[in-house]
Design a protein around this motif. Structure first.
Motif, PDB file in Angstrom:
ATOM      1  N   UNK A  38      42.486  35.867  33.712  1.00  0.00           N
ATOM      2  CA  UNK A  38      43.354  34.759  33.314  1.00  0.00           C
ATOM      3  C   UNK A  38      42.567  33.462  33.188  1.00  0.00           C
ATOM      4  N   UNK A  39      41.626  33.222  34.113  1.00  0.00           N
ATOM      5  CA  UNK A  39      40.800  32.001  34.046  1.00  0.00           C
ATOM      6  C   UNK A  39      39.910  32.005  32.799  1.00  0.00           C
ATOM      7  N   UNK A  40      39.313  33.158  32.501  1.00  0.00           N
ATOM      8  CA  UNK A  40      38.467  33.262  31.304  1.00  0.00           C
ATOM      9  C   UNK A  40      39.308  33.061  30.043  1.00  0.00           C
ATOM     10  N   UNK A  66      42.328  44.789  41.760  1.00  0.00           N
ATOM     11  CA  UNK A  66      42.961  44.602  40.458  1.00  0.00           C
ATOM     12  C   UNK A  66      43.547  43.199  40.330  1.00  0.00           C
ATOM     13  N   UNK A  67      44.159  42.710  41.409  1.00  0.00           N
ATOM     14  CA  UNK A  67      44.721  41.361  41.403  1.00  0.00           C
ATOM     15  C   UNK A  67      43.620  40.320  41.222  1.00  0.00           C
ATOM     16  N   UNK A  68      42.486  40.534  41.897  1.00  0.00           N
ATOM     17  CA  UNK A  68      41.352  39.603  41.760  1.00  0.00           C
ATOM     18  C   UNK A  68      40.810  39.632  40.334  1.00  0.00           C
ATOM     19  N   UNK A  69      40.705  40.825  39.735  1.00  0.00           N
ATOM     20  CA  UNK A  69      40.218  40.944  38.359  1.00  0.00           C
ATOM     21  C   UNK A  69      41.181  40.284  37.370  1.00  0.00           C
TER      22      UNK A  69
END
Length: 195
Positions: free
Chosen positions: A34-36, A26-29
């Motif tokens: 956030x980057x997108x 979930x943290x990676x997603x």
């Protein structure tokens, strides 16, 4: 009983491990999201970089050529331009040339709102000459002139440049011209056959 406690402790440890794996996923997603979102936020649509004056000029070419009257809603209407984004709404509302012609009454607007619609529309035209097209339903079923529309448009009569009536409203020309004594620069009064 001790066996079931040992089983529950093992199951609890497995669940904690599964939760940790899911939290990392979930943290990676969230990080990817956030980057997108950051890339999307940094994108500027080219049309929004144009000066407001150019956008306003494009808007004026979007509606029917004056003195033709655009519909109050839908395609070819300045109100459609106000629904795209906040910047376009502000530009459209601040562009008087978009609001200088109106077709009354609008069949998509409740009769009780016609006067308010025409007043709001024409007040946005500021000092521009105006064009009005009055339709059959300007007259109620008993053959009497509906009061809400004339009352709303009378304050703008000095700027009236074009007035188009359909043939059924023709019998009210004398009333209209009396009510609109000060018609300013009335250039054209025409009567059209009903469609």
């Amino acid at each position: 009983m001790l066996a079931s406690l040992a089983t529950d402790r093992a199951r609890l440890a497995n669940l904690d491990t599964d939760i940790l794996v899911l939290e990392r996923s979930l943290s990676a997603l969230r990080s990817q999201r956030d980057r997108v979102q950051e890339r999307l936020d940094s994108y500027i649509y080219p049309v929004l970089t144009l000066p407001n004056e150019i956008i306003a000029e494009i808007f004026v070419h979007y509606i029917p050529i004056y003195p033709l009257c655009p519909p109050a809603q839908g395609f070819d209407s300045p109100t459609l331009l106000t629904q795209i984004c906040r910047k376009w709404r502000d530009i459209a509302l601040a562009t008087p040339a978009l609001w200088r012609a109106i077709f009354l009454p609008d069949p998509n607007i409740p009769p009780t709102e016609q006067g308010a619609l025409s007043d709001a529309w024409l007040s946005r035209s500021r000092v521009y000459p105006i064009s009005l097209q009055l339709n059959t339903s300007f007259v109620n079923l008993e053959g009497k002139l509906r009061a809400e529309i004339p009352t709303a448009i009378v304050p703008y009569r000095a700027r009236l440049e074009y007035l188009v009536l359909n043939q059924w409203a023709m019998s009210y020309v004398e009333w209209i011209m009396t009510e609109f004594e000060d018609t300013g620069d009335l250039e054209e009064l025409s009567v059209r056959a009903s469609e």
